[in-house]
Each structure stands twice: as C-alpha cells, then as structure tokens.
Scaffold this motif. Structure first.
Motif, PDB file in Angstrom:
ATOM      1  N   PRO A 316       4.283  12.005  38.773  1.00  0.00           N
ATOM      2  CA  PRO A 316       5.518  12.152  39.545  1.00  0.00           C
ATOM      3  C   PRO A 316       6.726  11.793  38.686  1.00  0.00           C
ATOM      4  CG  PRO A 316       4.418  10.111  40.154  1.00  0.00           C
ATOM      5  CD  PRO A 316       3.508  10.825  39.192  1.00  0.00           C
ATOM      6  N   SER A 317       7.841  12.490  38.921  1.00  0.00           N
ATOM      7  CA  SER A 317       9.042  12.188  38.147  1.00  0.00           C
ATOM      8  C   SER A 317       9.774  10.978  38.722  1.00  0.00           C
ATOM      9  CB  SER A 317       9.967  13.401  38.138  1.00  0.00           C
ATOM     10  OG  SER A 317      10.405  13.664  39.455  1.00  0.00           O
ATOM     11  N   ARG A 318       9.383  10.586  39.929  1.00  0.00           N
ATOM     12  CA  ARG A 318      10.083   9.480  40.580  1.00  0.00           C
ATOM     13  C   ARG A 318       9.093   8.692  41.416  1.00  0.00           C
ATOM     14  NH1 ARG A 318      15.510  10.351  44.241  1.00  0.00           N
ATOM     15  NH2 ARG A 318      15.759   8.201  44.907  1.00  0.00           N
ATOM     16  N   THR A 319       9.003   7.407  41.154  1.00  0.00           N
ATOM     17  CA  THR A 319       8.126   6.531  41.922  1.00  0.00           C
ATOM     18  C   THR A 319       8.971   5.380  42.434  1.00  0.00           C
ATOM     19  OG1 THR A 319       6.353   7.042  40.354  1.00  0.00           O
ATOM     20  CG2 THR A 319       5.974   5.194  41.854  1.00  0.00           C
ATOM     21  N   THR A 320       8.866   5.085  43.713  1.00  0.00           N
ATOM     22  CA  THR A 320       9.669   4.006  44.294  1.00  0.00           C
ATOM     23  C   THR A 320       8.741   2.921  44.824  1.00  0.00           C
ATOM     24  OG1 THR A 320      11.378   5.588  44.887  1.00  0.00           O
ATOM     25  CG2 THR A 320      11.454   3.453  45.982  1.00  0.00           C
ATOM     26  N   ILE A 321       9.072   1.693  44.478  1.00  0.00           N
ATOM     27  CA  ILE A 321       8.241   0.552  44.842  1.00  0.00           C
ATOM     28  C   ILE A 321       9.013  -0.326  45.821  1.00  0.00           C
ATOM     29  CG2 ILE A 321       7.307  -1.609  43.873  1.00  0.00           C
ATOM     30  CD1 ILE A 321       6.545   0.091  41.389  1.00  0.00           C
ATOM     31  N   ALA A 322       8.348  -0.762  46.860  1.00  0.00           N
ATOM     32  CA  ALA A 322       9.009  -1.591  47.870  1.00  0.00           C
ATOM     33  C   ALA A 322       9.210  -3.016  47.355  1.00  0.00           C
ATOM     34  CB  ALA A 322       8.175  -1.619  49.142  1.00  0.00           C
ATOM     35  N   ALA A 323      10.344  -3.575  47.674  1.00  0.00           N
ATOM     36  CA  ALA A 323      10.617  -4.977  47.339  1.00  0.00           C
ATOM     37  C   ALA A 323      10.035  -5.878  48.423  1.00  0.00           C
ATOM     38  CB  ALA A 323      12.123  -5.194  47.238  1.00  0.00           C
ATOM     39  N   ASP A 324       9.917  -7.158  48.117  1.00  0.00           N
ATOM     40  CA  ASP A 324       9.476  -8.155  49.099  1.00  0.00           C
ATOM     41  C   ASP A 324      10.612  -9.131  49.360  1.00  0.00           C
ATOM     42  OD1 ASP A 324       6.950  -7.559  49.837  1.00  0.00           O
ATOM     43  OD2 ASP A 324       5.960  -8.977  48.498  1.00  0.00           O
ATOM     44  N   LEU A 325      10.657  -9.651  50.567  1.00  0.00           N
ATOM     45  CA  LEU A 325      11.628 -10.712  50.838  1.00  0.00           C
ATOM     46  C   LEU A 325      10.867 -12.040  50.832  1.00  0.00           C
ATOM     47  CD1 LEU A 325      14.562 -11.429  51.586  1.00  0.00           C
ATOM     48  CD2 LEU A 325      13.945 -11.115  53.981  1.00  0.00           C
ATOM     49  N   ILE A 326      11.200 -12.898  49.871  1.00  0.00           N
ATOM     50  CA  ILE A 326      10.511 -14.186  49.751  1.00  0.00           C
ATOM     51  C   ILE A 326      11.349 -15.230  50.475  1.00  0.00           C
ATOM     52  CG2 ILE A 326       9.508 -15.881  48.147  1.00  0.00           C
ATOM     53  CD1 ILE A 326       8.268 -13.048  47.933  1.00  0.00           C
TER      54      ILE A 326
END
Lengths: 333, 333
Positions: A316-326
C-alpha cells in the motif's frame, strides 16, 4: 529510463515488473513475456532494475531527519536503523535542519551516493507548495521514497502515518466529557501531522457544539520553558482556560510548570494532555496523560513496506496507524 | 601490511608517514626519502595508504552507539553527524546494544564496509578485560578509532573525554560545603565514565574527612521510575540521606519524584544533582542543578581530531574537556 518506463510501455503495474524481475511465480506467463520483451526493447539489463529491488545494490538506505536530538526523532532513528539492520541494510543518517535548501542538499547528496531508498523521518519534509516537493517526486522515479508520518502523493512514494487527527479528536472529546470547556491548543508546526492534530481539535469542539476560538490556539517553539512562558503570558493577559492540549510532550511539561507557578491544581483546575508519550511524560508530577503516537510501529511498518517494495510485493502507498491515549494524572479521565 | 609497517620499518612515527603521503612540507628531505624507500620496498602504493588519510576513500565514517534514543547519545549523534558532514564525510550509524557480541558484530560489519574510521560514541564500548577489546586495537592498525568519552590505549586510537572525575568531585564538595553530610550516589554503569564519576564522589568525601559508606552507593537502571522506586525503598528501609548525586539526569528526575512522594522539601531537606544537563533538567519543579558534560564540545573535538589524523597532523591521543556545573533549584549552592 527506469522501471516506470517499462511499466508504462508494458501496460502493467510497477509491482508486476518487480515480480518479473524477482522471479515471483505470481505473474502470468503472458505478462512475464510482455515485460521481458519491453525490457529488451528498451535495452534494459536486470542489473539496472536491480537498483531499488534489493539485488546487486549497495544495501544502504538514506535516512533524513530534521533533528536527531529531538526525542521523537531520536526514537524513530533508533527503530528505523534497527529494522533496516535486521533486513541486512545499512543506513546513512542526515540531520537536515528544517530549511528547504538544506533538505534538498542532503537529499541530492544521498541520491549521489546511490542509496537504495530514502526515508524522510518526521513530518517536516513536505512543503505546502507542490513545486517545492518536486525534487522528491522526481527522485521517486528512480528509488522508493518512504515517509514516516508525512504525506505526499506520487508513484513509488510510501507513507506510514499516525492517525493524529483521530487522536486529538478523541482526546479533546474526553476533555469535554470530563467537564473542560475552554481548551487551549498549543502546537509546534504546520506540518502534515501538525495540521491533522489541529483539525482533530477543531472538529471535536464543533462536534460537541462548542465554538472554535482563535485566541485559544497558539503556536509555540518545541521547548519546555517557551511553553511555560507563553501560558504565563496568556494567563496574565486574562485568558481563562481549563485545559491545555498540546502537539508535543515538551509543551505539556511547560503547561505543568505553568500550573505550578500559578498554583493551579492539576487536574482539578487544569487538565493537560501531551503528545508522543515520550520520556517527558513521566518526568513531571503529576505525570502526563499523553497520546502515544506509536513511533515504533510507524518505523517497523515503514521498513516492512520498503522491504515489500524491494521484493516486488503489492504494497500500500499509505498506511495509517491508530494512536493510543495513555491516561496518567494530568486529566480527570 | 599497512601504514604501521612502514612507520616501523622506516623508524618514524605514523604521523610522519602521513605527512609524507600528504605532501606536507614539514618533513626533512632525508626522512621523506627514507619513507618513500620503505614504501617501495614493501610494495605499497599511495592508494593503499590513502585509506584513512582522506584520499580516495569512501568518505564515510562508522558511528557506533549503544542506543540512539538515549538523550545524551542522541545529541552526540547529532553533533558527530553534523561535524562530519561539514568536513565532507557521510556517517553510517549502528545502534549496537550493550552486549559484547553485538558490539563486535557491528564493528566487523563497519570494517567490511571499508569505512575510513570508526567512532565509538559513549563509554559503553570498552570492556574491563583487555582481551575483550582486542578487536578494537586490532582494527586500529588499519583505521583510526575515535572514542567519545571512552578510554582505550593504543596507537591510532584517539579518546576525547569529559573530566567526569573532577566534575563529581566538585559537585560533591559543593554539596558538603552547603551542609550535606549523607550524600547518596546513584549511578547507571561501571563504564570508564561511570568509574570516574564514582571516584570523584569518593575522593571528595575522603578529602573532606567524611567516610565512604557503601550503603550510600547504588546502581540503578537509567530510568526515572526505577530511580524513584529505589529511593522510596531505601527511605522505607530507614536509610537517611540529605543529598542525591547522580550519574544521569534521568536518575535525578527520579529523585525529585521521590521527594515529592515523601513530601521532602527540595533543596532545604534534600539536595539533588543531575548529570548531562539534558532536556530532563528543566522538566521538573524545582529544576535540576546538573553537571554539563559538554557533549557538543566532545563531539566537535572528536571530529577535529579525526580530521587531524586524516591530514597527517600530530594530534593528541587523548583530549580531556572540563565539565560545567549548572546551578538551578535543587541545591542550596
């Protein structure tokens, strides 16, 4: 002439050309014959193609970052170097600063070294004007360009992104749910990442029926003391705020110091949210609630994607990763 | 066969051989003739010598560090890369971890890449047993080895050191002068630098007629929370201390957090001194008094020395730089 010319003339994707070059069986005999024919027509030798495909290359990747001493980028470099090494690649590091001129110079330097790919670490590399990024899109005809939390469209440009917009949207929503109404937003830059963080904040306010007030949005140098002093000044100017959301933990540390100085109680009287969940987050008392921007996952994904490109995979040309709220002690949630 | 064989056979220093190779006029005609004669006898061509002398090389320096995400080392990498770049050199970065095995593997890898020199950044590279360092001394026959705050004797090995011993000696002396008598010392490692810091602390106590008590000397992981928890445990165990001197700011931040948790007043009831004067130092309230270990000066000197070696100059094998004590709010001085 390059792999794109072959792809274009053969009427197949670059990934297909790569598969042919790598002897990947996942290509029909007809397509394979067509690609090899075009390669012969264009006078290409597999060696020429091998550049950027992990065959007969210098096995070295150029890494550019604006400032390796920034904690976020220092960790990014660590993970990128580690994962490249695991895959048998060296890395040449360039700390470029933030001016377009020096960034271009380092970029050209890496290209002259015939590196197999260039990784742009951090969101400081993409300029608002398209023509200022043409040196990157031009280069991507020859070698893959990997962006870590930056975004630029183009063939052979691969972006791994943190979903910063959703992250600030959620954090703002949680601040509102915990009773905060006057949420100050401090940010360091108008980069791709910076713009998305700000959007998330704005959208969350609007989504909760609150107005976005420009006097609550301030740019600040990425520096603990600069942030503290900015908040002290806003305080003295009579601006009332019950929460500070920041685009970087350094600014959130400054907010804690501001609260100490003005004897405001955290989180009862003032909530604070940092970004990056860096070493800063546990330095303060109380410790920072902070958005974990998943720098390790971003870097590992970037290198996995790059290896996929080298191996001719359909990546994929674009991969998005979710952030976490600590959640720590600077918020009521 | 290498430059050392020429130096040995000609009965002149390596620097002299370098000067001859570089056409430096600062060599007598007699010596020049002798060196050139030996070179011919040994069948050397200047090209072979040029390696490591800045002529016809790959213009690339290997940088090894144990962990680029450590704030001290992150800054070191930044300054080393910057100063190499100014001098027209690329750097290949390797993050090695701390095990002897991986350090050796990375070292061999860099040698196989024919880098012009190897820089070992930080004091984690020199092992207590001489035979464990022989891979470094062996390599120094072929290429210069630069140590940033590490020490190893050997020809073509150049060390740039921070005077850590004097720094902790002075800081301990100032703590004593300000009334502290039970000074806890927290350190992270038994490296060359770590050993010197500890010596400075011990010598200062003895010099002021105080006894060195082993229960006041503790090793701790370089981690804010580990340091805080160690101090809480010592406190619970009934150990009384009125000051904490540390070998790293992260440990000093932990000491501030310990004081907050136990409601001890800083600096009236507890003095704290950090080391490295890093980003950590201004994160806490009160802010840390910290020893500035001059990482930029160390790196600049390292690169200047290396360029001196390449240019055949008569450069010192050991340079020591004085640290500064930056006074903030965690001490009474």
């Amino acid at each position: 002439m390059n792999i794109y010319d072959v792809s274009k003339k053969a009427g197949v994707s670059i990934a297909t050309v790569s598969r042919v070059l790598n002897g990947n069986p996942n290509v029909s005999e007809k397509t394979r014959a067509r690609v090899l024919e075009v390669m012969e027509d264009l006078g290409y030798t597999p060696n020429v193609f091998a550049r950027g495909l992990g065959l007969g290359t210098i096995q070295t990747i150029g890494i550019m970052c604006s400032d390796s001493s920034d904690p976020y980028l220092a960790h990014a470099i660590y993970y990128l170097e580690r994962d490249l090494r695991i895959n048998g690649y060296d890395s040449i590091l360039c700390c470029t600063g933030t001016s377009l001129e020096t960034k271009r110079q380092y970029f050209d330097l890496l290209r002259s070294k015939k590196v197999d790919a260039i990784i742009l670490a951090g969101s400081k590399f993409i300029e608002p004007k398209a023509r200022d990024n043409s040196y990157i899109t031009d280069a991507s005809r020859d070698i893959p360009i990997m962006l870590v939390n930056g975004y630029l469209e183009g063939e052979n440009i691969y972006c791994t992104l943190c979903d910063d917009r959703t992250a600030t949207h959620r954090a703002t929503g949680q601040l509102i749910a915990s009773g905060c109404r006057r949420i100050l937003y401090l940010y360091t830059s108008h980069s791709y990442s910076g713009t998305n963080k700000l959007k998330g904040y704005r959208d969350a306010l609007l989504g909760h029926g609150l107005s976005v007030r420009e006097e609550y949005i301030h740019q600040c140098e990425k520096d603990v003391i600069a942030s503290r002093d900015l908040l002290l000044k806003l305080h003295e100017d009579g601006l009332f705020f019950d929460a500070v959301l920041t685009s970087d933990d350094a600014l959130a540390v400054g907010a804690v110091k501001y609260a100490h100085k003005t004897e405001r109680s955290i989180p009862d009287d003032l909530s604070i949210v940092g970004y990056n969940n860096s070493v800063y987050a546990v330095c303060t008392d109380p410790e920072l609630t902070s958005i974990d921007s998943k720098v390790e996952a971003l870097c590992t994904t970037t290198i996995n994607t790059l290896m996929g490109v080298f191996n001719g995979g359909n990546v994929p040309s674009r991969t998005t990763i979710a952030a976490d709220l600590i959640k720590r002690a600077t918020t009521k949630f």
